[in-house]
Write a protein that holds these residues in place. Structure first.
Motif, PDB file in Angstrom:
ATOM      1  N   SER A 150     -14.032 -28.844 -21.671  1.00  0.00           N
ATOM      2  CA  SER A 150     -14.496 -29.217 -23.010  1.00  0.00           C
ATOM      3  C   SER A 150     -15.275 -28.048 -23.616  1.00  0.00           C
ATOM      4  O   SER A 150     -15.566 -27.068 -22.924  1.00  0.00           O
ATOM      5  N   SER A 151     -15.647 -28.178 -24.887  1.00  0.00           N
ATOM      6  CA  SER A 151     -16.380 -27.090 -25.543  1.00  0.00           C
ATOM      7  C   SER A 151     -17.721 -26.848 -24.861  1.00  0.00           C
ATOM      8  O   SER A 151     -18.257 -25.740 -24.901  1.00  0.00           O
ATOM      9  N   SER A 152     -18.275 -27.873 -24.202  1.00  0.00           N
ATOM     10  CA  SER A 152     -19.560 -27.653 -23.515  1.00  0.00           C
ATOM     11  C   SER A 152     -19.379 -26.741 -22.305  1.00  0.00           C
ATOM     12  O   SER A 152     -20.313 -26.023 -21.921  1.00  0.00           O
ATOM     13  N   ASP A 153     -18.187 -26.732 -21.710  1.00  0.00           N
ATOM     14  CA  ASP A 153     -17.937 -25.769 -20.623  1.00  0.00           C
ATOM     15  C   ASP A 153     -17.950 -24.342 -21.174  1.00  0.00           C
ATOM     16  O   ASP A 153     -18.508 -23.439 -20.562  1.00  0.00           O
ATOM     17  N   VAL A 154     -17.330 -24.149 -22.335  1.00  0.00           N
ATOM     18  CA  VAL A 154     -17.304 -22.817 -22.956  1.00  0.00           C
ATOM     19  C   VAL A 154     -18.732 -22.362 -23.259  1.00  0.00           C
ATOM     20  O   VAL A 154     -19.098 -21.196 -23.059  1.00  0.00           O
ATOM     21  N   ALA A 155     -19.570 -23.307 -23.708  1.00  0.00           N
ATOM     22  CA  ALA A 155     -20.956 -22.981 -24.086  1.00  0.00           C
ATOM     23  C   ALA A 155     -21.841 -22.665 -22.880  1.00  0.00           C
ATOM     24  O   ALA A 155     -22.980 -22.230 -23.064  1.00  0.00           O
ATOM     25  N   LEU A 156     -21.339 -22.886 -21.668  1.00  0.00           N
ATOM     26  CA  LEU A 156     -22.154 -22.547 -20.484  1.00  0.00           C
ATOM     27  C   LEU A 156     -22.476 -21.053 -20.458  1.00  0.00           C
ATOM     28  O   LEU A 156     -23.519 -20.650 -19.963  1.00  0.00           O
ATOM     29  N   LEU A 157     -21.567 -20.217 -20.975  1.00  0.00           N
ATOM     30  CA  LEU A 157     -21.800 -18.764 -20.933  1.00  0.00           C
ATOM     31  C   LEU A 157     -21.520 -18.044 -22.246  1.00  0.00           C
ATOM     32  O   LEU A 157     -22.104 -17.004 -22.516  1.00  0.00           O
ATOM     33  N   HIS A 158     -20.578 -18.572 -23.028  1.00  0.00           N
ATOM     34  CA  HIS A 158     -20.264 -17.892 -24.288  1.00  0.00           C
ATOM     35  C   HIS A 158     -21.321 -18.240 -25.341  1.00  0.00           C
ATOM     36  O   HIS A 158     -22.031 -19.235 -25.220  1.00  0.00           O
ATOM     37  N   GLY A 159     -21.386 -17.412 -26.385  1.00  0.00           N
ATOM     38  CA  GLY A 159     -22.344 -17.628 -27.469  1.00  0.00           C
ATOM     39  C   GLY A 159     -22.010 -18.899 -28.238  1.00  0.00           C
ATOM     40  O   GLY A 159     -20.902 -19.427 -28.150  1.00  0.00           O
ATOM     41  N   PRO A 160     -22.990 -19.385 -29.022  1.00  0.00           N
ATOM     42  CA  PRO A 160     -22.839 -20.682 -29.697  1.00  0.00           C
ATOM     43  C   PRO A 160     -21.648 -20.768 -30.650  1.00  0.00           C
ATOM     44  O   PRO A 160     -21.075 -21.833 -30.820  1.00  0.00           O
ATOM     45  N   GLY A 161     -21.242 -19.650 -31.255  1.00  0.00           N
ATOM     46  CA  GLY A 161     -20.131 -19.736 -32.208  1.00  0.00           C
ATOM     47  C   GLY A 161     -18.777 -19.438 -31.604  1.00  0.00           C
ATOM     48  O   GLY A 161     -17.757 -19.481 -32.302  1.00  0.00           O
ATOM     49  N   HIS A 162     -18.723 -19.143 -30.299  1.00  0.00           N
ATOM     50  CA  HIS A 162     -17.482 -18.606 -29.720  1.00  0.00           C
ATOM     51  C   HIS A 162     -16.333 -19.618 -29.714  1.00  0.00           C
ATOM     52  O   HIS A 162     -15.208 -19.290 -30.104  1.00  0.00           O
ATOM     53  N   PHE A 163     -16.625 -20.821 -29.309  1.00  0.00           N
ATOM     54  CA  PHE A 163     -15.563 -21.845 -29.238  1.00  0.00           C
ATOM     55  C   PHE A 163     -14.968 -22.072 -30.633  1.00  0.00           C
ATOM     56  O   PHE A 163     -13.741 -22.106 -30.805  1.00  0.00           O
ATOM     57  N   LYS A 164     -15.844 -22.181 -31.624  1.00  0.00           N
ATOM     58  CA  LYS A 164     -15.401 -22.417 -32.995  1.00  0.00           C
ATOM     59  C   LYS A 164     -14.583 -21.228 -33.521  1.00  0.00           C
ATOM     60  O   LYS A 164     -13.562 -21.401 -34.189  1.00  0.00           O
ATOM     61  N   ARG A 165     -15.045 -20.034 -33.164  1.00  0.00           N
ATOM     62  CA  ARG A 165     -14.355 -18.832 -33.640  1.00  0.00           C
ATOM     63  C   ARG A 165     -12.934 -18.766 -33.065  1.00  0.00           C
ATOM     64  O   ARG A 165     -11.969 -18.475 -33.761  1.00  0.00           O
ATOM     65  N   VAL A 166     -12.804 -19.056 -31.779  1.00  0.00           N
ATOM     66  CA  VAL A 166     -11.465 -19.044 -31.167  1.00  0.00           C
ATOM     67  C   VAL A 166     -10.619 -20.159 -31.767  1.00  0.00           C
ATOM     68  O   VAL A 166      -9.447 -19.972 -32.086  1.00  0.00           O
ATOM     69  N   SER A 167     -11.225 -21.318 -31.973  1.00  0.00           N
ATOM     70  CA  SER A 167     -10.484 -22.475 -32.513  1.00  0.00           C
ATOM     71  C   SER A 167      -9.977 -22.217 -33.920  1.00  0.00           C
ATOM     72  O   SER A 167      -8.897 -22.671 -34.298  1.00  0.00           O
ATOM     73  N   SER A 168     -10.763 -21.493 -34.714  1.00  0.00           N
ATOM     74  CA  SER A 168     -10.351 -21.270 -36.104  1.00  0.00           C
ATOM     75  C   SER A 168      -9.565 -19.969 -36.267  1.00  0.00           C
ATOM     76  O   SER A 168      -9.103 -19.651 -37.362  1.00  0.00           O
ATOM     77  N   GLY A 169      -9.427 -19.203 -35.184  1.00  0.00           N
ATOM     78  CA  GLY A 169      -8.678 -17.944 -35.269  1.00  0.00           C
ATOM     79  C   GLY A 169      -9.449 -16.865 -36.006  1.00  0.00           C
ATOM     80  O   GLY A 169      -8.876 -15.885 -36.486  1.00  0.00           O
ATOM     81  N   ASP A 170     -10.776 -17.057 -36.076  1.00  0.00           N
ATOM     82  CA  ASP A 170     -11.607 -16.135 -36.843  1.00  0.00           C
ATOM     83  C   ASP A 170     -12.070 -14.959 -35.974  1.00  0.00           C
ATOM     84  O   ASP A 170     -13.253 -14.801 -35.683  1.00  0.00           O
ATOM     85  N   PHE A 171     -11.100 -14.158 -35.530  1.00  0.00           N
ATOM     86  CA  PHE A 171     -11.430 -12.981 -34.717  1.00  0.00           C
ATOM     87  C   PHE A 171     -10.304 -11.973 -34.890  1.00  0.00           C
ATOM     88  O   PHE A 171      -9.209 -12.334 -35.316  1.00  0.00           O
ATOM     89  N   SER A 172     -10.604 -10.744 -34.526  1.00  0.00           N
ATOM     90  CA  SER A 172      -9.591  -9.719 -34.710  1.00  0.00           C
ATOM     91  C   SER A 172      -9.625  -8.748 -33.544  1.00  0.00           C
ATOM     92  O   SER A 172     -10.625  -8.087 -33.284  1.00  0.00           O
ATOM     93  N   ASP A 173      -8.548  -8.732 -32.775  1.00  0.00           N
ATOM     94  CA  ASP A 173      -8.404  -7.769 -31.682  1.00  0.00           C
ATOM     95  C   ASP A 173      -6.901  -7.522 -31.565  1.00  0.00           C
ATOM     96  O   ASP A 173      -6.134  -8.467 -31.361  1.00  0.00           O
TER      97      ASP A 173
END
Ligand SMILES: [Zn+2]
Length: 285
Positions: free
Chosen positions: A47-70
């Motif tokens: 779940s998103s709470s697993d992602v929040a164990l180590l990633h920053g607070p906006g990371h799950f949302k950023r991946v979910s919305s595709g708001d990243f560039s690499d």
């Protein structure tokens, strides 16, 4: 009783010409099945709470919305959901290991380059690091050793695990090579750079030393970022391990007698399914 977790939904993304391609899981899945392994869907759902164990607070949302560039790590449609399946595989393998059954997660996308707030190097969520954090949070293991045998430095895991209590991280990787980090050890992170064209004898010697250091930490469990891009025919790196080396690697790890799980990271040659089979022959001993 060993376990392999896999899900063919993880084949559902890709772009022609990208090395991190669906065949990696598709053909490995078929090969392991033919070799007599049972492949199960994840038993622990992330779940998103697993992602929040180590990633920053906006990371799950950023991946979910595709708001990243690499450039290497595209915002494929539906990638967040697939990355969560991959994370579920790691959580399931970790859980199985804690219960005493060695396990392997055969999933994609990989995870060891994903940092606190960064998607990079084909990785979106750091599957293995999150699985270790979840084991600690669930009090299934307090002291965990992490071994990263992908040819690339596990920079994301290094970043997320630096100074974390109860964790010792060790990465063996080719230098120079992407991502360019991991030149020196620091804090609780042991980095072992290897020159291009390193072959089996030197590699196994360094791995043996690395395992001794990890064992001296007296971990309750060993988590392995298993990359197969150290292979001599891998198209994106220059180490020179042979097919049979992977059984040696698996058995050296098994000889620690630690509770253990491994998660698929890189590996891009068409021989990868065979390399995984050999690795598991040793790892599940
Ligand atoms: Zn790699």
């Amino acid at each position: 009783m060993s376990k392999v977790f896999s899900d063919l939904k993880t084949l559902e993304y890709g772009v022609p010409g990208h090395p991190e391609a669906p065949f990696r899981v598709k053909e490995s899945h078929a090969r392991l099945y033919a070799a007599g392994h049972t492949l199960d869907k994840p038993t622990v759902v992330a779940s998103s709470s697993d992602v929040a164990l180590l990633h920053g607070p906006g990371h799950f949302k950023r991946v979910s919305s595709g708001d990243f560039s690499d450039a290497d790590t595209p915002a494929y449609e539906g990638i967040a959901g697939i990355a969560m399946i991959s994370l579920s595989g790691a959580l399931s393998a970790a859980h199985s290991a804690a219960e005493g059954s060695p396990a392997f997660s055969l999933m994609r996308p990989p995870g060891h380059h994903a940092g606190r707030d960064s998607v990079r190097g084909f990785c979106y969520f750091n599957n293995l690091a999150l699985a270790c954090a979840r084991l600690q949070a669930d009090k299934k293991a307090a002291r965990i050793a992490i071994l990263d045998i992908d040819v690339h430095h596990g920079d994301g895991t290094d970043e997320l695990m630096t100074k974390r209590e109860g964790v010792l991280f060790c990465s063996l990787h080719q230098v120079p090579l992407y991502p360019g980090t991991g030149l020196k050890s620091h804090d609780n992170c042991i980095n072992i750079p290897l020159p291009p064209f390193t072959g089996e004898a030197f590699y196994l010697k360094e791995l043996d030393k690395a395992l001794d250091e990890l064992l001296a930490f007296k971990p309750e469990l060993l988590a392995v970022s298993a990359g197969f891009d150290t292979y001599k025919e891998d198209p994106i790196a220059q180490l020179k391990l042979d097919k049979k080396t992977y059984r040696h690697i698996g058995s050296l790890i098994a000889q620690t007698k630690l509770k253990r799980f491994a998660v698929l990271e890189g590996g891009y040659s068409t021989d990868m399914p065979l390399l995984i089979e050999h690795f598991l022959d040793g790892f599940f001993l």
